[in-house]
Design an enzyme around this catalytic site. Structure first.
Site, PDB file in Angstrom:
ATOM      1  N   HIS A  20      87.611 -20.116  48.533  1.00  0.00           N
ATOM      2  CA  HIS A  20      86.541 -20.868  47.718  1.00  0.00           C
ATOM      3  C   HIS A  20      86.542 -22.035  47.345  1.00  0.00           C
ATOM      4  O   HIS A  20      86.933 -22.687  46.405  1.00  0.00           O
ATOM      5  CB  HIS A  20      86.358 -19.866  46.236  1.00  0.00           C
ATOM      6  CG  HIS A  20      85.939 -18.731  46.171  1.00  0.00           C
ATOM      7  ND1 HIS A  20      86.111 -17.761  45.225  1.00  0.00           N
ATOM      8  CD2 HIS A  20      84.976 -17.941  47.262  1.00  0.00           C
ATOM      9  CE1 HIS A  20      85.498 -16.482  45.465  1.00  0.00           C
ATOM     10  NE2 HIS A  20      84.715 -16.770  46.686  1.00  0.00           N
TER      11      HIS A  20
ATOM     12  N   GLU B   7      87.238 -10.617  45.095  1.00  0.00           N
ATOM     13  CA  GLU B   7      88.579  -9.823  45.145  1.00  0.00           C
ATOM     14  C   GLU B   7      88.384  -8.500  44.171  1.00  0.00           C
ATOM     15  O   GLU B   7      89.009  -7.415  44.258  1.00  0.00           O
ATOM     16  CB  GLU B   7      89.689 -10.683  44.535  1.00  0.00           C
ATOM     17  CG  GLU B   7      90.857 -10.049  44.322  1.00  0.00           C
ATOM     18  CD  GLU B   7      92.037 -10.789  43.535  1.00  0.00           C
ATOM     19  OE1 GLU B   7      92.117 -12.016  43.703  1.00  0.00           O
ATOM     20  OE2 GLU B   7      93.105 -10.087  42.960  1.00  0.00           O
TER      21      GLU B   7
ATOM     22  N   ASN C 162      90.588 -19.412  40.133  1.00  0.00           N
ATOM     23  CA  ASN C 162      91.938 -20.091  39.636  1.00  0.00           C
ATOM     24  C   ASN C 162      91.710 -21.411  39.154  1.00  0.00           C
ATOM     25  O   ASN C 162      92.481 -21.865  38.329  1.00  0.00           O
ATOM     26  CB  ASN C 162      93.136 -19.841  40.626  1.00  0.00           C
ATOM     27  CG  ASN C 162      93.111 -20.784  41.791  1.00  0.00           C
ATOM     28  OD1 ASN C 162      93.658 -22.062  41.745  1.00  0.00           O
ATOM     29  ND2 ASN C 162      92.551 -20.399  42.760  1.00  0.00           N
TER      30      ASN C 162
HETATM   31  S1  SF4 Z   1      95.983 -17.716  44.820  1.00  0.00           S
HETATM   32 FE1  SF4 Z   1      97.408 -16.156  44.840  1.00  0.00          FE
HETATM   33  S2  SF4 Z   1      96.355 -14.396  45.287  1.00  0.00           S
HETATM   34 FE2  SF4 Z   1      95.131 -15.851  45.950  1.00  0.00          FE
HETATM   35  S3  SF4 Z   1      95.529 -16.439  48.056  1.00  0.00           S
HETATM   36 FE3  SF4 Z   1      96.638 -17.882  46.765  1.00  0.00          FE
HETATM   37  S4  SF4 Z   1      98.661 -16.670  46.567  1.00  0.00           S
HETATM   38 FE4  SF4 Z   1      96.997 -15.328  47.283  1.00  0.00          FE
END
Ligand code: SF4
Length: 310
Positions: free
Chosen positions: A41, A126, A228
């Protein structure tokens, strides 16, 4: 006036691998390479890969027969894998191995007929992919909870054959509250000792928490659909710091910088360092004359590419 760069920040091992998979596939097989959903993203990354010959689609019915398709780092439901197999598409799976680990947990519980509660955000790819791992033919059921209130209300069939899993990119603190609520209602619920939040999400959140107390502004480089990255902005804000999520330096507004003396900068796991450096240059041009790297946890995790692309 100074800029403090959080560490670790930016690309994680799963994002590095996903981008490498698209680039290697383009090199080995030529364009077009179809990618189901944004591989990670981030607007800049997606545009860059599009310019190199990647074609982003939302569903497999947009992929022509005989084409090569890559599944994004967020993972896909079993039905998507089955559909690609049925159509004989050449598939490379860029699902982060840490998401695959959650998929395997869900599968294990489903096979035993145990019910599973997924903690995550509805509509995130996800979450769709993880919910889509659950095989109801063994008699169980899978549920999604997003908040403590959901956890207080959820009705399940058998509290003695119940497990939880989580999305990998959630707020560590909010997730802990939800897990504690579930554990108080269902003492025999099974799950990871803490949660399934990945090392990269955890480390980036810890870095923001360490810096927030000395900053009067926090800029998070990341795209609006990056889970995130949004959590990083929220954490800074919860700790009382004015915080903004920006895709790039052009989105920084002059008024945000007025009267600020210490600006924290971080980046979500899908945001390239190049964009962070552009933000730093913008801040320098606006009077932030000292730039400091804040010490943080070192990360040395690397995920290998699929064999056919090495
Ligand atoms: S944020 Fe975490 S779960 Fe997502 S791609 Fe990166 S390591 Fe993998």
């Amino acid at each position: 006036m100074q800029v403090i760069l959080a560490n670790p920040r930016g690309f994680c091992a799963g994002v590095d691998r996903a981008i490498d998979i698209v680039e290697r596939a383009l090199t080995l097989f030529g364009k077009p390479i179809y990618v189901r959903h944004e591989v990670v993203h981030n607007k800049f990354v997606v545009e860059d890969l599009r310019n190199k010959g990647a074609v982003f689609v939302e569903e497999l019915d947009e992929v022509p027969d005989g084409a090569t398709v890559i599944f994004s780092a967020h993972g896909v439901a079993r039905s998507v894998v089955q559909e690609a197999e049925r159509r004989g598409l050449r598939v490379f799976d860029a699902t982060c191995p840490l998401v695959t680990k959650v998929h395997m947990e869900v599968d294990r519980h489903a096979r035993r007929g145990e019910e599973v509660i997924l903690i995550g955000h509805a509509g995130h790819p996800e979450v769709d992919g993880t919910l889509g791992q659950y095989d109801r033919s063994h008699g169980g059921e899978m549920y999604l909870v997003e908040t403590v209130e959901d956890a207080e209300r959820i009705q399940i069939r058998n509290p003695d054959a119940l497990a939880y899993v989580t999305q990998t990119t959630l707020s560590v603190d909010d997730t802990l509250d939800i897990i504690e609520t579930l554990k108080s209602r269902f003492p025999n619920i099974q799950g990871q000792k803490r949660d399934d939040i990945c090392y990269a999400t955890q480390n980036r959140q810890d870095a923001v928490k360490q810096l927030a107390s000395v900053c009067d502004l926090f800029l998070v480089v990341g795209s609006p659909n990056s889970s995130n990255s949004n959590r990083l902005r929220e954490i800074a804000e919860k700790l009382g710091v004015e915080a903004y999520l920006v895709d790039n330096a052009d989105q920084i507004e002059d008024r945000w910088l007025e009267g600020k003396t210490q600006v924290g900068v971080t980046a979500g796991a899908s945001a390239p360092e190049l964009l962070v450096q552009e933000v730093v240059e913008h801040l320098r041009a606006n009077g932030m004359n000292t730039v400091t790297e804040h010490g943080g946890k070192r990360e040395n995790i690397v995920f290998s590419l699929p064999k056919a692309l090495r």
